[in-house]
Design a protein around this motif. Structure first.
Motif, mmCIF file in Angstrom:
data_model
loop_
_atom_site.group_PDB
_atom_site.id
_atom_site.type_symbol
_atom_site.label_atom_id
_atom_site.label_comp_id
_atom_site.label_asym_id
_atom_site.label_seq_id
_atom_site.Cartn_x
_atom_site.Cartn_y
_atom_site.Cartn_z
ATOM 1 N N GLN A 20 10.103 -4.779 -0.519
ATOM 2 C CA GLN A 20 10.901 -3.755 -0.088
ATOM 3 C C GLN A 20 11.025 -3.053 -1.410
ATOM 4 O OE1 GLN A 20 11.550 -4.450 4.186
ATOM 5 N NE2 GLN A 20 11.796 -2.099 3.684
ATOM 6 N N ASN A 21 10.586 -2.346 -2.870
ATOM 7 C CA ASN A 21 11.089 -1.385 -3.711
ATOM 8 C C ASN A 21 11.735 0.302 -3.256
ATOM 9 O OD1 ASN A 21 10.323 -3.243 -5.543
ATOM 10 N ND2 ASN A 21 8.456 -2.702 -5.863
ATOM 11 N N ASN A 22 10.451 0.876 -2.640
ATOM 12 C CA ASN A 22 11.553 1.981 -1.859
ATOM 13 C C ASN A 22 10.742 2.385 -0.605
ATOM 14 O OD1 ASN A 22 12.185 3.110 -4.625
ATOM 15 N ND2 ASN A 22 9.355 2.828 -5.557
ATOM 16 N N ARG B 128 0.953 -1.433 0.521
ATOM 17 C CA ARG B 128 -0.079 -0.338 -0.435
ATOM 18 C C ARG B 128 0.779 1.319 0.367
ATOM 19 N NH1 ARG B 128 -5.390 -0.795 0.983
ATOM 20 N NH2 ARG B 128 -5.837 1.253 2.685
ATOM 21 N N CYS B 129 1.833 1.071 0.839
ATOM 22 C CA CYS B 129 3.017 2.303 0.672
ATOM 23 C C CYS B 129 3.428 2.922 -0.641
ATOM 24 C CB CYS B 129 3.792 2.304 1.594
ATOM 25 S SG CYS B 129 3.719 1.858 3.833
ATOM 26 N N GLU B 130 3.861 1.632 -1.233
ATOM 27 C CA GLU B 130 4.356 1.765 -2.747
ATOM 28 C C GLU B 130 3.266 2.011 -3.764
ATOM 29 O OE1 GLU B 130 7.524 0.491 -3.472
ATOM 30 O OE2 GLU B 130 8.570 -0.394 -1.670
ATOM 31 N N ALA B 131 2.042 1.720 -3.253
ATOM 32 C CA ALA B 131 1.675 2.292 -4.156
ATOM 33 C C ALA B 131 1.203 3.841 -3.917
ATOM 34 C CB ALA B 131 0.071 1.201 -3.754
ATOM 35 N N ILE B 132 1.036 4.272 -2.686
ATOM 36 C CA ILE B 132 1.150 5.983 -2.328
ATOM 37 C C ILE B 132 1.883 6.218 -3.102
ATOM 38 C CG2 ILE B 132 0.258 7.200 -0.642
ATOM 39 C CD1 ILE B 132 -0.975 5.132 0.932
ATOM 40 N N GLY B 133 3.122 5.704 -2.932
ATOM 41 C CA GLY B 133 4.997 6.864 -3.120
ATOM 42 C C GLY B 133 5.277 7.333 -1.751
ATOM 43 N N ILE B 134 4.337 7.032 -0.647
ATOM 44 C CA ILE B 134 5.731 7.149 0.638
ATOM 45 C C ILE B 134 6.577 5.899 0.881
ATOM 46 C CG2 ILE B 134 4.874 7.289 3.395
ATOM 47 C CD1 ILE B 134 1.934 8.840 2.855
ATOM 48 N N ASN B 135 7.522 6.157 1.500
ATOM 49 C CA ASN B 135 8.160 5.000 1.539
ATOM 50 C C ASN B 135 9.321 4.762 2.763
ATOM 51 O OD1 ASN B 135 8.449 5.140 -1.105
ATOM 52 N ND2 ASN B 135 10.082 6.606 -1.793
ATOM 53 N N ASN C 137 19.331 -7.629 3.939
ATOM 54 C CA ASN C 137 19.282 -6.522 3.232
ATOM 55 C C ASN C 137 19.164 -4.940 4.573
ATOM 56 O OD1 ASN C 137 19.064 -7.691 0.689
ATOM 57 N ND2 ASN C 137 17.418 -8.473 1.613
ATOM 58 N N PRO C 138 20.149 -5.094 5.272
ATOM 59 C CA PRO C 138 20.177 -3.445 6.688
ATOM 60 C C PRO C 138 20.050 -2.293 6.079
ATOM 61 C CG PRO C 138 22.293 -4.478 6.134
ATOM 62 C CD PRO C 138 21.499 -5.223 5.951
ATOM 63 N N GLU C 139 19.706 -2.361 4.170
ATOM 64 C CA GLU C 139 19.530 -0.760 4.035
ATOM 65 C C GLU C 139 17.666 -0.086 3.787
ATOM 66 O OE1 GLU C 139 19.612 -3.612 0.195
ATOM 67 O OE2 GLU C 139 20.822 -3.376 2.063
ATOM 68 N N LYS C 140 17.623 -1.176 4.204
ATOM 69 C CA LYS C 140 15.453 -1.774 3.963
ATOM 70 C C LYS C 140 15.524 -0.985 5.338
ATOM 71 C CE LYS C 140 15.758 -4.254 -0.424
ATOM 72 N NZ LYS C 140 14.476 -5.010 -1.173
ATOM 73 N N VAL C 141 15.716 -0.599 6.322
ATOM 74 C CA VAL C 141 15.739 -0.682 7.959
ATOM 75 C C VAL C 141 16.258 0.572 8.200
ATOM 76 C CG1 VAL C 141 15.034 -2.044 9.783
ATOM 77 C CG2 VAL C 141 15.188 -3.199 8.106
ATOM 78 N N GLY C 142 15.203 1.044 9.467
ATOM 79 C CA GLY C 142 15.865 2.275 9.820
ATOM 80 C C GLY C 142 15.350 2.357 11.144
ATOM 81 N N VAL C 143 15.386 3.741 12.028
ATOM 82 C CA VAL C 143 15.139 3.824 12.847
ATOM 83 C C VAL C 143 14.477 4.753 13.156
ATOM 84 C CG1 VAL C 143 15.478 3.877 15.581
ATOM 85 C CG2 VAL C 143 17.217 2.482 13.697
#
Length: 294
Positions: free
Chosen positions: A143-145, A104-111, A176-182
């Motif tokens: 997770q793409n974006n 749903r986030c990908e569809a909206i464009g919120i990353n 894929n640690p680049e796909k996760v933050g805090v």
């Protein structure tokens, strides 16, 4: 030109509020330049079709009001618990619901997708962290974006993610640690035992654990509780135990200038606090806006 600080609040994207059109309009009326939404009720899995959300219209409004979609945030439902090490059905349910939210986030464009890391219930904390790692690895292929922001928690009950060392461990083990933050929640950090009045020292801890580059969003909330209470009760800005000056310092910290800050403070007698709180924070002055209502 972008306006600083990047400050907004939770707003509704429900059908009643005209979906994402209402979310943008409400935020602009509050003098906000970011916002956070849920794509459905946070307490359950019921979701309206994403096609209803007036996504194209939202993007046009963002351009009109000079809001950057990269500063917008979605919060995942509360009932997701992919740290549960003892109930496979609950864990699988959480995985499937989280995948839906990512899509749903990908569809909206919120990353940015904020996620409560979950709880170990009747298991052990170390087991829970391993299940969280397993779950984040599993959903990463969707997770793409979108990046998941693990929220710091207060330590209520059997929650994990109550300290930055735990979150740093989880991120260090991801495929894929680049796909996760805090997501740093100031109320939760206070209630977990972090003294935010020593903000410079807290920043050093952030750098040494998760890394400052991993901070994707702040939840800027005061707290009803003393440091280390492990209770998680948000208070309006300037009315709690953290206080206006400390929260204002965090908001205006130039090291985190590009990171969106989201208010999740309570309504005051059914009145939204966000316009008044944003005004005080932008003007760096506490005016006691709810004196007659508190």
């Amino acid at each position: 030109m972008k306006k600083y600080p990047i400050l907004g609040s939770h707003v509704s994207a429900s059908e009643k509020n005209n979906y994402l059109i209402g979310a943008v309009t409400e935020s602009v009326n509050n003098d906000a330049n970011t916002f956070m939404i849920y794509t459905g009720p946070p307490q359950n899995a019921n979701r309206k079709p994403i096609e209803n959300f007036k996504i194209a219209e939202m993007h046009e409004l963002l351009k009109k009001y000079n809001l950057d979609i990269n500063d917008l945030v979605v919060h995942a439902p509360y009932l997701i618990n992919i740290s549960n090490p003892v109930n496979e059905a609950t864990w699988n349910f959480g995985i499937q619901l989280l995948i839906r939210e990512i899509e749903r986030c990908e569809a909206i464009g919120i990353n940015i997708l904020v996620l409560h890391p979950g709880a170990y219930t009747k298991g052990e904390p170390t087991q829970a962290l391993e299940k969280l790692i397993e779950g984040l690895n599993l959903v990463s292929e969707y997770q793409n974006n979108v990046r998941i922001a693990i929220e710091t928690m207060s330590g209520k009950g059997t929650e994990v993610g109550t300290d930055l060392q735990q979150i740093a461990y989880v991120i260090s083990k991801l495929n894929n640690p680049e796909k996760v933050g805090v997501c740093l929640d100031t109320c939760h950090m206070n209630d977990a035992g972090y003294d935010l009045s020593t903000w410079s020292a807290i920043k050093e801890t952030i750098t040494k654990t998760v890394g400052s580059d991993k901070i994707l969003v702040f939840h800027l909330n005061d707290s009803k509780n003393p440091i280390g209470a492990h209770k998680d009760r948000h208070e309006n800005i300037g009315y709690g135990t953290i206080g206006f000056e400390i929260l204002n310092e965090i908001l205006w910290d130039t090291d985190y200038q590009e990171i969106p800050k989201i208010l999740e403070t309570p309504y005051v007698r059914d009145v939204s606090p966000y316009k008044a709180e944003i005004s005080d924070l932008r003007n760096k002055t506490f005016t006691d806006p709810f004196k007659s209502l508190k």
